[in-house]
Write a protein that holds these residues in place. Structure first.
Motif, PDB file in Angstrom:
ATOM      1  N   GLY A  18       0.808  -1.218   0.000  1.00  0.00           N
ATOM      2  CA  GLY A  18       0.000   0.000   0.000  1.00  0.00           C
ATOM      3  C   GLY A  18       0.836   1.261   0.000  1.00  0.00           C
ATOM      4  N   ALA A  19       2.031   1.179  -0.563  1.00  0.00           N
ATOM      5  CA  ALA A  19       2.958   2.318  -0.574  1.00  0.00           C
ATOM      6  C   ALA A  19       3.151   2.846  -1.985  1.00  0.00           C
ATOM      7  CB  ALA A  19       4.305   1.912   0.017  1.00  0.00           C
ATOM      8  N   THR A  20       3.472   4.132  -2.075  1.00  0.00           N
ATOM      9  CA  THR A  20       3.699   4.803  -3.353  1.00  0.00           C
ATOM     10  C   THR A  20       5.186   4.858  -3.652  1.00  0.00           C
ATOM     11  OG1 THR A  20       1.732   6.173  -3.077  1.00  0.00           O
ATOM     12  CG2 THR A  20       3.402   6.965  -4.626  1.00  0.00           C
ATOM     13  N   LEU A  21       5.533   4.505  -4.874  1.00  0.00           N
ATOM     14  CA  LEU A  21       6.916   4.581  -5.331  1.00  0.00           C
ATOM     15  C   LEU A  21       7.141   5.905  -6.049  1.00  0.00           C
ATOM     16  CD1 LEU A  21       9.734   3.481  -6.102  1.00  0.00           C
ATOM     17  CD2 LEU A  21       8.642   2.347  -8.061  1.00  0.00           C
ATOM     18  N   ASN A 175       5.582   7.489  14.846  1.00  0.00           N
ATOM     19  CA  ASN A 175       4.877   7.702  16.111  1.00  0.00           C
ATOM     20  C   ASN A 175       4.394   9.146  16.234  1.00  0.00           C
ATOM     21  OD1 ASN A 175       5.217   5.051  16.947  1.00  0.00           O
ATOM     22  ND2 ASN A 175       7.125   5.472  18.030  1.00  0.00           N
ATOM     23  N   PHE A 176       5.222  10.070  15.799  1.00  0.00           N
ATOM     24  CA  PHE A 176       4.810  11.481  15.854  1.00  0.00           C
ATOM     25  C   PHE A 176       3.687  11.744  14.854  1.00  0.00           C
ATOM     26  CE2 PHE A 176       5.555  16.094  14.860  1.00  0.00           C
ATOM     27  CZ  PHE A 176       5.146  16.566  16.100  1.00  0.00           C
ATOM     28  N   PHE A 177       3.771  11.113  13.692  1.00  0.00           N
ATOM     29  CA  PHE A 177       2.687  11.223  12.709  1.00  0.00           C
ATOM     30  C   PHE A 177       1.357  10.764  13.320  1.00  0.00           C
ATOM     31  CE2 PHE A 177      -0.108   8.975   9.830  1.00  0.00           C
ATOM     32  CZ  PHE A 177      -0.348   9.916   8.846  1.00  0.00           C
ATOM     33  N   ILE A 178       1.378   9.635  13.990  1.00  0.00           N
ATOM     34  CA  ILE A 178       0.148   9.110  14.611  1.00  0.00           C
ATOM     35  C   ILE A 178      -0.375  10.087  15.642  1.00  0.00           C
ATOM     36  CG2 ILE A 178      -0.749   7.287  16.120  1.00  0.00           C
ATOM     37  CD1 ILE A 178       1.254   5.383  14.704  1.00  0.00           C
ATOM     38  N   HIS A 179       0.536  10.662  16.426  1.00  0.00           N
ATOM     39  CA  HIS A 179       0.132  11.650  17.435  1.00  0.00           C
ATOM     40  C   HIS A 179      -0.522  12.868  16.774  1.00  0.00           C
ATOM     41  CE1 HIS A 179       0.095  13.971  21.081  1.00  0.00           C
ATOM     42  NE2 HIS A 179       0.896  14.881  20.573  1.00  0.00           N
ATOM     43  N   LEU A 180       0.091  13.360  15.698  1.00  0.00           N
ATOM     44  CA  LEU A 180      -0.488  14.507  14.997  1.00  0.00           C
ATOM     45  C   LEU A 180      -1.857  14.179  14.426  1.00  0.00           C
ATOM     46  CD1 LEU A 180       2.453  16.077  12.948  1.00  0.00           C
ATOM     47  CD2 LEU A 180       1.276  17.073  14.916  1.00  0.00           C
ATOM     48  N   ARG A 194       3.522   9.214   5.004  1.00  0.00           N
ATOM     49  CA  ARG A 194       4.809   9.174   5.685  1.00  0.00           C
ATOM     50  C   ARG A 194       5.856   8.859   4.620  1.00  0.00           C
ATOM     51  NH1 ARG A 194       1.401   5.262   8.509  1.00  0.00           N
ATOM     52  NH2 ARG A 194       0.138   6.217   6.877  1.00  0.00           N
ATOM     53  N   SER A 195       6.531   9.882   4.130  1.00  0.00           N
ATOM     54  CA  SER A 195       7.523   9.720   3.065  1.00  0.00           C
ATOM     55  C   SER A 195       8.885   9.484   3.699  1.00  0.00           C
ATOM     56  CB  SER A 195       7.547  10.970   2.164  1.00  0.00           C
ATOM     57  OG  SER A 195       8.567  10.868   1.196  1.00  0.00           O
ATOM     58  N   ILE A 196       9.233   8.211   3.839  1.00  0.00           N
ATOM     59  CA  ILE A 196      10.515   7.817   4.418  1.00  0.00           C
ATOM     60  C   ILE A 196      11.059   6.645   3.614  1.00  0.00           C
ATOM     61  CG2 ILE A 196      10.216   8.645   6.785  1.00  0.00           C
ATOM     62  CD1 ILE A 196       9.131   5.900   7.566  1.00  0.00           C
ATOM     63  N   GLY A 197      12.364   6.517   3.569  1.00  0.00           N
ATOM     64  CA  GLY A 197      12.973   5.385   2.906  1.00  0.00           C
ATOM     65  C   GLY A 197      13.462   5.699   1.511  1.00  0.00           C
ATOM     66  N   MET A 198      14.686   5.243   1.236  1.00  0.00           N
ATOM     67  CA  MET A 198      15.289   5.384  -0.079  1.00  0.00           C
ATOM     68  C   MET A 198      15.828   4.017  -0.498  1.00  0.00           C
ATOM     69  SD  MET A 198      17.021   9.193   0.304  1.00  0.00           S
ATOM     70  CE  MET A 198      18.043   8.770   1.712  1.00  0.00           C
ATOM     71  N   SER A 199      16.656   3.988  -1.537  1.00  0.00           N
ATOM     72  CA  SER A 199      17.102   2.702  -2.071  1.00  0.00           C
ATOM     73  C   SER A 199      17.737   1.811  -1.003  1.00  0.00           C
ATOM     74  CB  SER A 199      18.116   2.934  -3.203  1.00  0.00           C
ATOM     75  OG  SER A 199      17.503   3.542  -4.322  1.00  0.00           O
ATOM     76  N   SER A 200      18.507   2.392  -0.103  1.00  0.00           N
ATOM     77  CA  SER A 200      19.267   1.598   0.868  1.00  0.00           C
ATOM     78  C   SER A 200      18.468   1.162   2.090  1.00  0.00           C
ATOM     79  CB  SER A 200      20.490   2.388   1.333  1.00  0.00           C
ATOM     80  OG  SER A 200      20.087   3.587   1.977  1.00  0.00           O
ATOM     81  N   ASP A 201      17.325   1.813   2.355  1.00  0.00           N
ATOM     82  CA  ASP A 201      16.630   1.527   3.608  1.00  0.00           C
ATOM     83  C   ASP A 201      15.108   1.457   3.475  1.00  0.00           C
ATOM     84  OD1 ASP A 201      15.928   4.215   3.318  1.00  0.00           O
ATOM     85  OD2 ASP A 201      17.383   4.920   4.786  1.00  0.00           O
ATOM     86  N   TYR A 202      14.608   1.284   2.259  1.00  0.00           N
ATOM     87  CA  TYR A 202      13.152   1.348   2.092  1.00  0.00           C
ATOM     88  C   TYR A 202      12.439   0.184   2.780  1.00  0.00           C
ATOM     89  CZ  TYR A 202      12.821  -2.255  -1.559  1.00  0.00           C
ATOM     90  OH  TYR A 202      12.832  -3.433  -2.256  1.00  0.00           O
ATOM     91  N   GLY A 209       6.120   1.877   9.102  1.00  0.00           N
ATOM     92  CA  GLY A 209       4.950   2.705   8.823  1.00  0.00           C
ATOM     93  C   GLY A 209       5.036   3.585   7.601  1.00  0.00           C
ATOM     94  N   GLY A 210       6.152   3.576   6.893  1.00  0.00           N
ATOM     95  CA  GLY A 210       6.259   4.395   5.692  1.00  0.00           C
ATOM     96  C   GLY A 210       5.298   3.937   4.608  1.00  0.00           C
ATOM     97  N   ASN A 211       4.709   4.886   3.901  1.00  0.00           N
ATOM     98  CA  ASN A 211       3.824   4.515   2.784  1.00  0.00           C
ATOM     99  C   ASN A 211       4.151   5.299   1.513  1.00  0.00           C
ATOM    100  OD1 ASN A 211       2.796   7.007   3.493  1.00  0.00           O
ATOM    101  ND2 ASN A 211       0.742   6.262   4.014  1.00  0.00           N
ATOM    102  N   MET A 212       5.327   5.924   1.501  1.00  0.00           N
ATOM    103  CA  MET A 212       5.849   6.546   0.288  1.00  0.00           C
ATOM    104  C   MET A 212       7.371   6.452   0.368  1.00  0.00           C
ATOM    105  SD  MET A 212       5.192  10.386  -1.265  1.00  0.00           S
ATOM    106  CE  MET A 212       3.527   9.980  -1.825  1.00  0.00           C
ATOM    107  N   VAL A 213       7.985   5.882  -0.670  1.00  0.00           N
ATOM    108  CA  VAL A 213       9.439   5.731  -0.669  1.00  0.00           C
ATOM    109  C   VAL A 213      10.019   6.403  -1.904  1.00  0.00           C
ATOM    110  CG1 VAL A 213       9.400   3.612   0.683  1.00  0.00           C
ATOM    111  CG2 VAL A 213       9.354   3.466  -1.803  1.00  0.00           C
TER     112      VAL A 213
END
Length: 223
Positions: A18-21, A175-180, A194-202, A209-213
């Motif tokens: 369910g994540a966007t590339l 966790n902060f996203f959930i709080h917000l 939650r836009s987190i993660g790149m080639s090395s750590d996606y 919890g990331g859903n956009m890499v």
């Protein structure tokens, strides 16, 4: 040269999660972007305004362009007519300028707030207190901020081989996203990214919890 096999694998994996590339196409020629576009990729990320404007004029109109670099307020006007998502809003002044330029183009521009989660001081972004303060300003001036929409958070992990450290940084953002999302600041269905993660750590990003890499080198090769 685009790695088609990697794109196909990533596309299936992220769709299942369910994540966007977002294919990070900075410094790559329009021909490479078009090759990936022809496979079905629609989200592309750029770091430089002039390069983005040039590519947008040359490539298909239905590409959803993400501005993922540090954006200067005086450059917003150049991408405001078409940008799909601005990933790295790190001040209320920049948010106001995006709103201003969006209004001039009769648009609503979606943005993410950049949260500083890494050890490196060279990375941009706000801490939790800064984001809360920005949200308070945004809420207080909501009637005058109708042309910008805060849709989530973006963060970049430390440049390290310590996977546990990376995991903890991504978890902090989530966790902060959930709080917000649970506060009265927004509570809107579009506050979801939650836009987190790149080639090395996606993979770690998806698990936390990331859903956009944002993937570049895996698709286009090293720069």
């Amino acid at each position: 040269m685009v790695n088609r096999a990697v794109w196909e694998t990533l596309h299936k994996e992220l769709a299942a999660a369910g994540a966007t590339l977002v294919a990070v196409s900075k410094t790559k020629p329009a021909s490479d972007i078009k090759e990936l576009y022809d496979l079905g990729q629609r989200h592309f990320g750029e770091n430089y305004v002039q390069e983005l404007v040039s590519k947008q004029a040359e490539l298909p109109a239905d590409i959803q362009w993400h501005y993922i670099g540090h954006l200067q307020s005086n450059k917003v006007k150049y991408i405001a007519p078409f940008v799909h998502l601005v990933h790295a809003v790190d001040s209320f002044g920049l948010l106001k300028e995006i709103n201003k330029q969006a209004a001039k183009n009769s648009r609503v521009i979606d943005v993410l707030l950049q949260m500083h989660i890494a050890d490196e001081e060279t990375k941009f972004g706000m801490d939790e207190a800064d984001i809360f303060e920005l949200m308070e300003y945004y809420t207080a001036q909501k009637e005058d901020m109708q042309n910008v929409r805060i849709c989530g958070l973006m963060g970049m992990a430390s440049n390290t081989d310590d996977e546990q450290k990376i995991r903890s940084e991504f978890a902090r953002l989530n966790n902060f996203f959930i709080h917000l999302a649970e506060t009265s600041f927004l509570g809107k269905p579009y506050f979801a990214i939650r836009s987190i993660g790149m080639s090395s750590d996606y993979h770690i990003a998806l698990a936390e919890g990331g859903n956009m890499v944002r993937i570049g080198s895996m698709l286009f090769g090293n720069r």
